[in-house]
Design a protein around this motif. Structure first.
Motif, PDB file in Angstrom:
ATOM      1  N   LEU A  40       1.466  -6.091  -3.874  1.00 32.62           N
ATOM      2  CA  LEU A  40      -0.003  -6.144  -4.149  1.00 32.62           C
ATOM      3  C   LEU A  40      -0.743  -6.731  -2.886  1.00 32.62           C
ATOM      4  N   LEU A  41      -0.039  -7.565  -2.056  1.00 32.13           N
ATOM      5  CA  LEU A  41      -0.459  -7.858  -0.839  1.00 32.13           C
ATOM      6  C   LEU A  41      -0.952  -6.359   0.022  1.00 32.13           C
ATOM      7  N   SER A  42      -0.036  -5.839   0.086  1.00 30.63           N
ATOM      8  CA  SER A  42      -0.065  -4.458   0.998  1.00 30.63           C
ATOM      9  C   SER A  42      -1.353  -3.707   0.426  1.00 30.63           C
ATOM     10  N   LEU A  43      -1.382  -3.607  -0.941  1.00 26.61           N
ATOM     11  CA  LEU A  43      -2.419  -2.987  -1.609  1.00 26.61           C
ATOM     12  C   LEU A  43      -3.621  -3.401  -1.010  1.00 26.61           C
ATOM     13  N   GLU A  44      -3.635  -4.935  -1.294  1.00 26.47           N
ATOM     14  CA  GLU A  44      -4.967  -5.550  -0.993  1.00 26.47           C
ATOM     15  C   GLU A  44      -5.431  -5.531   0.440  1.00 26.47           C
ATOM     16  N   ARG A  45      -4.375  -5.481   1.301  1.00 23.03           N
ATOM     17  CA  ARG A  45      -4.634  -5.228   2.775  1.00 23.03           C
ATOM     18  C   ARG A  45      -5.228  -3.826   2.923  1.00 23.03           C
ATOM     19  N   LEU A  46      -4.585  -2.762   2.433  1.00 24.42           N
ATOM     20  CA  LEU A  46      -5.070  -1.574   2.591  1.00 24.42           C
ATOM     21  C   LEU A  46      -6.404  -1.280   1.925  1.00 24.42           C
ATOM     22  N   ASP A  47      -6.845  -1.946   0.781  1.00 22.53           N
ATOM     23  CA  ASP A  47      -8.040  -1.788   0.362  1.00 22.53           C
ATOM     24  C   ASP A  47      -8.940  -2.488   1.096  1.00 22.53           C
ATOM     25  N   HIS A  48      -8.578  -3.943   1.961  1.00 20.04           N
ATOM     26  CA  HIS A  48      -9.635  -4.330   2.761  1.00 20.04           C
ATOM     27  C   HIS A  48     -10.231  -3.384   3.912  1.00 20.04           C
ATOM     28  N   LEU A  49      -9.127  -2.850   4.581  1.00 22.37           N
ATOM     29  CA  LEU A  49      -9.461  -1.961   5.580  1.00 22.37           C
ATOM     30  C   LEU A  49     -10.187  -0.775   5.214  1.00 22.37           C
ATOM     31  N   ALA A  50      -9.725  -0.029   3.983  1.00 24.58           N
ATOM     32  CA  ALA A  50     -10.637   1.120   3.855  1.00 24.58           C
ATOM     33  C   ALA A  50     -11.936   0.609   3.212  1.00 24.58           C
ATOM     34  N   ILE A  53       7.167   1.558   5.415  1.00 22.94           N
ATOM     35  CA  ILE A  53       5.937   1.924   4.755  1.00 22.94           C
ATOM     36  C   ILE A  53       6.292   2.007   3.151  1.00 22.94           C
ATOM     37  N   ASP A  54       5.257   1.743   2.303  1.00 22.96           N
ATOM     38  CA  ASP A  54       5.558   1.930   0.886  1.00 22.96           C
ATOM     39  C   ASP A  54       3.994   2.173   0.218  1.00 22.96           C
ATOM     40  N   ILE A  55       3.037   1.524   0.344  1.00 25.30           N
ATOM     41  CA  ILE A  55       1.922   1.714  -0.396  1.00 25.30           C
ATOM     42  C   ILE A  55       1.041   2.311   0.854  1.00 25.30           C
ATOM     43  N   VAL A  56       0.303   3.363   0.653  1.00 24.86           N
ATOM     44  CA  VAL A  56      -0.425   3.892   1.647  1.00 24.86           C
ATOM     45  C   VAL A  56      -1.900   4.426   1.001  1.00 24.86           C
ATOM     46  N   GLY A  57      -2.764   4.956   1.633  1.00 29.69           N
ATOM     47  CA  GLY A  57      -3.946   5.572   1.352  1.00 29.69           C
ATOM     48  C   GLY A  57      -4.302   6.682   2.162  1.00 29.69           C
ATOM     49  N   ALA A 110      -1.487   5.562  -2.760  1.00 26.68           N
ATOM     50  CA  ALA A 110      -0.162   6.210  -3.428  1.00 26.68           C
ATOM     51  C   ALA A 110       1.064   5.609  -2.787  1.00 26.68           C
ATOM     52  N   ARG A 111       2.165   5.652  -3.283  1.00 28.95           N
ATOM     53  CA  ARG A 111       3.448   5.170  -2.960  1.00 28.95           C
ATOM     54  C   ARG A 111       4.479   6.314  -2.537  1.00 28.95           C
ATOM     55  N   VAL A 112       5.327   5.690  -1.358  1.00 30.07           N
ATOM     56  CA  VAL A 112       6.229   6.551  -0.751  1.00 30.07           C
ATOM     57  C   VAL A 112       7.341   6.858  -1.638  1.00 30.07           C
ATOM     58  N   VAL A 113       7.618   8.012  -1.902  1.00 26.94           N
ATOM     59  CA  VAL A 113       8.704   8.178  -3.088  1.00 26.94           C
ATOM     60  C   VAL A 113       9.833   8.829  -2.193  1.00 26.94           C
ATOM     61  N   ALA A 114       9.768   9.324  -1.118  1.00 28.31           N
ATOM     62  CA  ALA A 114      11.019   9.732  -0.741  1.00 28.31           C
ATOM     63  C   ALA A 114      10.702  10.002   0.953  1.00 28.31           C
ATOM     64  N   ILE A 115      11.707   9.847   1.647  1.00 29.10           N
ATOM     65  CA  ILE A 115      11.488   9.969   3.171  1.00 29.10           C
ATOM     66  C   ILE A 115      12.371  11.254   3.659  1.00 29.10           C
ATOM     67  N   GLY A 116      11.901  12.031   4.780  1.00 27.48           N
ATOM     68  CA  GLY A 116      12.471  13.219   5.020  1.00 27.48           C
ATOM     69  C   GLY A 116      13.032  12.750   6.601  1.00 27.48           C
ATOM     70  N   ASN A 117      14.330  13.336   6.708  1.00 24.33           N
ATOM     71  CA  ASN A 117      14.821  12.994   8.132  1.00 24.33           C
ATOM     72  C   ASN A 117      15.814  14.031   8.393  1.00 24.33           C
ATOM     73  N   ALA A 118      15.505  15.496   8.173  1.00 27.02           N
ATOM     74  CA  ALA A 118      16.378  16.493   8.345  1.00 27.02           C
ATOM     75  C   ALA A 118      17.367  16.329   9.483  1.00 27.02           C
ATOM     76  N   LEU A 119      18.420  16.026   9.234  1.00 32.16           N
ATOM     77  CA  LEU A 119      19.589  16.012  10.376  1.00 32.16           C
ATOM     78  C   LEU A 119      19.136  15.082  11.516  1.00 32.16           C
ATOM     79  N   ASP A 120      18.395  13.844  10.984  1.00 29.63           N
ATOM     80  CA  ASP A 120      18.009  13.009  11.942  1.00 29.63           C
ATOM     81  C   ASP A 120      16.829  13.440  12.915  1.00 29.63           C
ATOM     82  N   PHE A 121      16.123  14.507  12.689  1.00 30.37           N
ATOM     83  CA  PHE A 121      15.116  15.093  13.659  1.00 30.37           C
ATOM     84  C   PHE A 121      13.824  14.905  13.292  1.00 30.37           C
TER      85      PHE A 121
END
Lengths: 166, 329
Positions: B97-107, B263-267, B117-128
Motif C-alpha cells: 500500500l505504501l508503495s502504491l501511495e508513493r507511486l500515486d504521490h509521484l504521479a 519492483i512490484d507495484i508500478v505505474g 499494475a503489478r509485476v507478475v513475471a520477471i524475464g532473464n533469458a540465460l541471465d542476459f
C-alpha cells in the motif's frame, strides 16, 4: 512415445512458467538456474538425440515467445535444440552415475549460453558482451548443476512411471 | 554413445528452422506475430500462476479494481484511503500500500495519468535480459514505448503489449537507454542500463560540472512529449565520475533510485502534461545541492535571455557572511 511426449510437454510448460513467475522473481544473487534447460537435458538423457533435439527446439521456442522475453525469437529454440541433441547422445549409458548426470547438465548449460551468445552477438544484441557472457556462464552452470540432482531423477522417475514397459 | 544419421538430419532441420525464425523475427524488429501470440496466450496464464504463487491473495482483487479505473489520480487516492483502512492487518499489505501511495504521490505531483499494475513475471533469458511482465495491457490503455515508474522513479518502458499484460524493459537491462538531464545544471546526456554492471550516465558537455551526488531525471522528448519517456522522472544519483580523458563526453556511474530487484507495484504513464515543472519530482536531497554560481559555465552564449533567473544578489555574498576563515598556525 506419445505419453512421454505429453509428459515432457507438461513438465516443460510448468518449468517455463515457474521460471518467470517464481525463480526469476527471487532475484537470486548473481544469476539464476534455468529450470527448463535442466528438464530438456533430463528428458534427452532418457529419450535420445532425436527426441532431445525436437523437445529442446519446442521448449526453446516457447521460452522465446513467453512474455517477458525480449530477445530475437528462435535464439533459445536453437540453443536448446543443440543441448537436447548433445544430451541425447549419452542416452544409453547403463550405469549413469550422479556425477555424469551433473556434468552433463553443467556442460549443457555452458553450451546453451555460448550458442545463445554467439548467435545473439552476430545479430548485434546489446545484451551480449564479454563480461555478460562470462557472468552468465558461471552463474547458469553453477545454479543448473545445483538443480540437476533434484530435477533429473524426478524426470527419469516420472518417465519410468509413465512407461512401465521401459 | 549413440548417434544416427536420422538424429543428425533432424537436428539440421531444426537448426535451419531456428535460423529462419531468427531471421524473420530480426527483420520484423521484434514485433512479429509470435510475440503477439505469446503475449496473448501466456500473459493471462502468468497472471494466474502468480496470483497463486504470491502469498497475498486478497490484495490482488483490490488492485485488479484499481487497474480498471485508469482514471485520474484523485480516484486512485480515494481508493488508497479505503484500502488503507481495510488492510491494516498485514505488514506485507501495508508495504504494498505504501508503495502504491508513493507511486500515486509521484504521479499526482507531475499530473501524469497512470495505469497501476503489478509485476507478475520477471524475464532473464540465460541471465542476459532484465525484463518483466506486468498485469496491465492494451485493454487498460497501455501502449508500446510508454514510461513505467514507481514511487521511487523510473522503472523502464513498455515493449510488447498484450490485451491484459505487457512486457516492460527494466532500467537495468543492457539495452535500456533514456535521455537524461542533471538536476540543477540542466546538462543533458543519457543513461544506459548495465546488466550486472551498474547504470551509467553519459554527459554530452565535457566542460560542465559533474559531481558525485548530482541527481538525474529523464529529459523527455521534445517531439513526442510522452513517448518513450515523459520528462522529470527521477532516475538516480551519481556515485562515481569515471575518467574519460580526451573523450567527447563524460561518464559517471549512477545508483538508480529504483531497486530493480524488488519492483512490484508500478505505474505506466499513459498521458502526461506538456510541461512538468523542473526538478519538481526529485526526492528531498540529504545534502542540498549547491546552486551553480552566476559566474559559471552559463555565460558562453552571451544573450542571457534563456538562462534561469538565479537572483544573483542573494548568492553573491555567501562567502562574506561566514565566520572568520581558518587561520594558518
Amino acid at each position: 512415445m506419445s505419453r512421454r511426449t505429453a509428459l515432457a510437454g507438461a513438465v516443460a510448460i510448468t518449468a517455463l512458467l515457474l521460471q518467470v513467475t517464481v525463480i526469476d522473481r527471487l532475484h537470486l544473487p548473481a544469476g539464476r538456474p534455468d529450470l527448463a534447460l535442466v528438464c530438456v537435458v533430463a528428458f534427452a538423457l532418457v529419450g535420445g538425440p532425436t527426441y532431445g533435439a525436437v523437445l529442446g527446439f519446442g521448449v526453446g521456442f516457447l521460452a522465446d515467445i513467453m512474455p517477458p522475453a525480449d530477445h530475437t525469437i528462435g535464439l533459445l529454440a536453437l540453443a536448446y535444440a543443440v543441448v537436447g541433441y548433445l544430451a541425447g547422445l549419452v542416452e544409453d549409458v547403463e550405469e549413469r552415475s550422479v556425477v555424469t548426470t551433473v556434468l552433463m547438465v553443467g556442460l549443457a548449460s555452458a553450451v546453451a549460453v555460448v550458442v545463445f551468445a554467439m548467435i545473439g552477438a552476430l545479430l548485434g544484441n546489446a545484451h551480449i558482451s564479454l563480461s555478460a557472457v562470462a557472468h552468465s556462464l558461471a552463474a547458469t552452470v553453477i545454479y543448473d548443476v545445483v538443480l540437476a540432482p533434484f530435477v533429473v531423477p524426478l524426470v527419469s522417475g516420472a518417465v519410468r512411471h509413465a512407461e512401465p514397459a521401459g | 554413445m549413440r548417434d544416427s544419421r536420422r538424429a543428425r538430419l533432424v537436428l539440421a532441420l531444426l537448426l535451419l528452422t531456428a535460423f529462419t525464425l531468427i531471421t524473420l523475427d530480426f527483420r520484423s524488429g521484434g514485433g512479429g506475430p509470435f510475440r503477439t501470440v505469446g503475449n496473448t496466450v501466456f500473459g493471462p496464464i502468468e497472471r494466474a500462476v502468480t496470483a497463486v504463487t504470491r502469498p497475498i491473495g486478497s490484495f490482488f482483487a483490490s488492485l485488479g479494481h484499481l487497474n480498471s479505473y485508469k482514471s485520474d489520480n484523485a480516484k486512485l487516492r480515494a481508493q488508497n484511503r479505503k484500502l488503507l483502512e481495510e488492510l491494516r492487518t498485514s505488514d506485507a499489505n501495508r508495504a504494498h500500500l505504501l508503495s502504491l501511495e508513493r507511486l500515486d504521490h509521484l504521479a499526482g505531483q507531475a499530473q501524469f495519468r497512470i495505469v497501476a499494475a503489478r509485476v507478475v513475471a520477471i524475464g532473464n533469458a540465460l541471465d542476459f535480459e532484465w525484463t518483466a511482465t506486468i498485469d496491465a495491457g492494451s485493454n487498460d490503455g497501455v501502449r508500446r514505448n510508454q514510461t513505467v515508474i514507481n514511487g521511487d522513479g523510473l522503472v523502464g518502458k513498455t515493449l510488447a503489449v498484450g490485451p491484459t499484460t505487457s512486457t516492460i524493459r527494466l532500467g537495468a537491462d543492457p539495452e535500456f537507454t533514456a535521455g537524461a538531464r542533471l538536476a540543477g545544471t540542466q546538462e543533458s546526456g543519457f543513461v544506459d542500463g548495465g546488466g550486472h554492471n551498474p547504470m551509467t550516465f553519459t554527459m554530452l558537455n565535457t566542460r560542465a560540472p559533474l559531481n558525485v551526488g548530482d541527481r538525474l531525471v529523464t529529459a523527455g522528448d521534445t517531439d513526442n512529449h510522452d513517448r518513450p519517456f515523459v520528462p522529470e522522472v527521477p532516475i538516480g544519483r551519481i556515485t562515481r565520475v569515471l575518467p574519460t580523458p580526451g573523450q567527447l563526453y563524460r561518464k559517471a556511474v549512477v545508483a538508480p533510485f529504483v531497486d530493480f530487484t524488488s519492483i512490484d507495484i508500478v505505474g505506466v504513464v499513459v498521458a502526461a502534461p506538456r510541461t512538468v515543472p523542473r526538478d519538481s519530482l526529485l526526492p528531498p536531497s540529504p545534502s542540498p545541492t549547491p546552486t551553480p554560481g552566476p559566474g559559471g559555465t552559463g555565460g558562453t552564449g552571451g544573450t542571457g535571455q534563456q538562462s534561469p533567473p538565479p537572483s544573483p544578489g542573494t548568492t553573491s555574498g555567501r562567502r562574506s557572511t561566514s565566520p572568520s576563515p581558518s587561520r594558518t598556525p
